[in-house]
Design a protein around this motif. Sequence first.
Motif, short mmCIF file in Angstrom:
data_model
loop_
_atom_site.label_atom_id
_atom_site.label_comp_id
_atom_site.label_asym_id
_atom_site.label_seq_id
_atom_site.Cartn_x
_atom_site.Cartn_y
_atom_site.Cartn_z
N VAL A 380 0.78 -1.11 0.03
CA VAL A 380 0.20 0.12 -0.02
C VAL A 380 0.94 1.37 -0.01
O VAL A 380 0.77 2.01 -0.76
N ARG A 381 1.82 1.20 0.72
CA ARG A 381 2.76 2.53 1.00
C ARG A 381 3.59 2.56 -0.32
O ARG A 381 4.00 3.84 -0.47
N ARG A 382 3.89 1.63 -0.91
CA ARG A 382 4.64 1.82 -2.32
C ARG A 382 3.95 2.61 -3.09
O ARG A 382 4.55 3.40 -3.98
N ARG A 383 2.66 2.53 -3.20
CA ARG A 383 1.89 3.24 -4.33
C ARG A 383 1.85 5.02 -3.94
O ARG A 383 1.66 5.67 -4.85
N VAL A 384 2.08 5.24 -2.66
CA VAL A 384 2.10 6.47 -2.42
C VAL A 384 3.69 7.11 -2.36
O VAL A 384 3.69 8.04 -2.85
N PHE A 385 4.71 6.01 -1.82
CA PHE A 385 5.94 6.62 -1.59
C PHE A 385 6.62 7.18 -3.05
O PHE A 385 7.58 7.77 -3.07
N ARG A 386 6.29 6.25 -4.02
CA ARG A 386 6.71 6.48 -5.19
C ARG A 386 6.53 8.15 -5.97
O ARG A 386 7.39 8.60 -6.44
N TRP A 387 5.29 8.68 -5.31
CA TRP A 387 5.19 9.94 -5.95
C TRP A 387 5.99 11.02 -4.91
O TRP A 387 6.18 12.08 -5.26
N TYR A 388 5.97 10.55 -3.66
CA TYR A 388 7.02 11.18 -2.73
C TYR A 388 8.41 11.43 -3.47
O TYR A 388 9.19 12.61 -3.22
N ALA A 389 9.03 10.43 -4.02
CA ALA A 389 10.08 10.43 -4.61
C ALA A 389 10.18 11.55 -5.64
O ALA A 389 11.30 12.26 -5.95
N ARG A 390 9.15 11.65 -6.62
CA ARG A 390 9.08 12.72 -7.67
C ARG A 390 8.90 14.16 -7.03
O ARG A 390 9.48 15.04 -7.45
N LEU A 391 8.12 14.16 -5.69
CA LEU A 391 8.03 15.53 -5.11
C LEU A 391 9.35 15.93 -4.77
O LEU A 391 9.83 17.16 -4.97
N ARG A 392 10.27 15.01 -4.24
CA ARG A 392 11.62 15.18 -3.75
C ARG A 392 12.43 15.83 -4.78
O ARG A 392 13.44 16.66 -4.62
N ASP A 393 12.19 15.02 -5.95
CA ASP A 393 13.09 15.43 -7.09
C ASP A 393 12.60 17.01 -7.52
O ASP A 393 13.71 17.90 -8.09
N ILE A 394 11.43 17.16 -7.47
CA ILE A 394 10.96 18.71 -7.96
C ILE A 394 11.64 19.69 -6.99
O ILE A 394 12.21 20.68 -7.41
N GLU A 395 11.49 19.52 -5.92
CA GLU A 395 11.95 20.30 -4.63
C GLU A 395 13.44 20.39 -4.67
O GLU A 395 14.20 21.54 -4.58
N LEU A 415 1.86 16.07 -11.02
CA LEU A 415 2.09 15.21 -9.94
C LEU A 415 0.71 15.23 -9.13
O LEU A 415 0.26 14.25 -8.55
N ASP A 416 0.21 16.43 -8.83
CA ASP A 416 -1.04 16.55 -8.24
C ASP A 416 -2.29 16.01 -8.95
O ASP A 416 -3.02 15.26 -8.24
N ARG A 417 -2.35 15.92 -10.00
CA ARG A 417 -3.29 15.16 -11.06
C ARG A 417 -3.05 13.69 -10.61
O ARG A 417 -4.04 12.90 -10.47
N VAL A 418 -2.04 13.35 -10.76
CA VAL A 418 -1.75 11.78 -10.51
C VAL A 418 -2.05 11.16 -9.12
O VAL A 418 -2.58 10.10 -9.15
N ALA A 419 -1.41 12.08 -8.15
CA ALA A 419 -1.63 11.65 -6.80
C ALA A 419 -3.15 11.52 -6.63
O ALA A 419 -3.45 10.84 -5.69
N ASN A 420 -4.16 12.53 -7.06
CA ASN A 420 -5.35 12.47 -6.69
C ASN A 420 -6.22 10.99 -7.13
O ASN A 420 -7.08 10.79 -6.73
N LYS A 421 -5.53 10.66 -8.17
CA LYS A 421 -5.95 9.18 -8.54
C LYS A 421 -5.66 7.85 -7.95
O LYS A 421 -6.15 6.88 -8.14
N VAL A 422 -4.50 8.29 -6.88
CA VAL A 422 -4.03 6.89 -6.05
C VAL A 422 -5.06 6.78 -4.98
O VAL A 422 -5.56 7.56 -4.37
N THR A 423 -5.62 5.46 -4.87
CA THR A 423 -6.48 5.09 -4.09
C THR A 423 -5.81 4.07 -3.15
O THR A 423 -5.23 2.97 -3.31
N VAL A 424 -6.08 4.61 -1.83
CA VAL A 424 -5.66 3.79 -0.72
C VAL A 424 -6.59 3.15 0.50
O VAL A 424 -7.50 4.06 0.39
N PRO A 425 -6.49 2.32 1.08
CA PRO A 425 -7.48 2.01 2.17
C PRO A 425 -7.43 3.41 3.33
O PRO A 425 -6.34 4.09 3.35
N LEU A 426 -8.50 3.67 3.61
CA LEU A 426 -8.69 4.64 4.62
C LEU A 426 -7.62 4.74 5.88
O LEU A 426 -7.06 5.79 6.48
#
Length: 469
Positions: A380-395, A415-426
């Motif tokens: 589950v976290r892998r689906r989220v953390f991959r976008w954190y890696a892109r955010l850190r690259d932008i920063e 990144l915002d558009r793609v992240a909004n499509k990520v679905t994870v359990p509550l």
Amino acid sequence: MKRLSHSLMLALLGLRDLLLSAGPLALIAVGVLVAAYVYLDPQPPRTVRLATGPQGSAYAAFGERYAAALQTNGIRVELIPTDGALDNLRLLREGRADLGFVRGGVADPVVDPEAGIQSLGALFYEPLWVFYRPASLRRSQPERSVTAPVELPSLAGLRGLRVGTDRPGSGVPDLVGRMLSANRVDASRLRIVAQPAEEAAAGLVAGRLDAIVLASASESPRVQQLLRTPGIALLDLGQAEAYTRIFPFLSVVTLPRGVVDLASDVPARDVALVATTTSLLTREDTHPALRQLFAQAAQTLHSHAGWFNRAREFPNTRASELPVISEGDRAINGTPPVWQRWLPFWASNLLERMWLVIGGLIVLLLPLSRVVPPLYTFRVRRRVFRWYARLRDIEARMDAGETLREALLDELDELDRVANKVTVPLAYAEELTPCATTSSRRAAGCCSATGRRKCRQRKRNNRLTIINS
């Protein structure tokens, strides 16, 4: 409707992650079960061969009953007609039969167990019936008074008479020879004719024979016919107890007065006989489930009272010459498992053959199952953390000033558009906090075009503030 679709998607994604996390364990379990199933072969073949006896004999009648009993479980019993117990034992030794009826004194208690032949238990008494014609004795003893009753005193009294026995394959001629030898009578010097039992019985009734010797259960139609035939008598073996001391496989049995026909008082007195005990023998390579079915059927077919036994005296393990195999001993002396009374045969058999494997598999998987929750969390976290890696690259590029602001804003928008499509359990929604903030700002926009333009402008201003800071 959209909320329902979103909830369904969340559930499906959660199920997918759970299956993928527990998948390796499931594959291990399935692999072990398949290997154990192939190795143990828990389901029996659908056909089994049973060596019985001549047509019309007690063995043949019992064979039909066993076939009917096993047919209810989908097992076809192939009945093999034979001359009798000796033939049945030969077929078992040669592997041409899986089970067979064999009377005591025929099998070798030492050689046969070593060859893989064992017993499912003793089933019934098989007395030695010596029928004779008193009129023939009177002719051979003319000095007797015409009115004096003529009775055969013992087996030694067969001297000089025309005697019929069953076929050699039945084992009766061999047994008669051993008993006559114990009386110091040479059987080879007697007029003994070995022939089918039905022919011997017909010859006695017709007067072609003076006596016949049969070994059969009381259920035999020939025996019951001869007991009721006028002019035919049954030898009362006064030396019965002595024979049991000489031949341990023999037992003393008594045919009670009137048991054949109470109204006619047949027989008119108790008659002492010797009897062998017939057992159901089987090969060790016969499928255990088939041995179990035959042992259970024997409990139903042979537990009733008879002429020589009370109810539930048979089957038993006491009178069996050969070692009793585990399925027979459990059926006779044990208590059947609970699942055999409630489950169909195939299910109870599968459980009985596989319970050790299933138990061991549970013990193995319990500690391994502790790996599943961490694997699920990681997926589950892998689906989220991959976008954190892109955010850190932008920063990082923003701090280095290597990219234009407009380009960085476009990347942030993407990144915002793609992240909004990520679905994870509550339970893991907090992992998307930065992206969720952006998503909430976007969701707060108006439906009108003006509102959407203001929302996009506000988002860009926020991004510029972050970059300038």
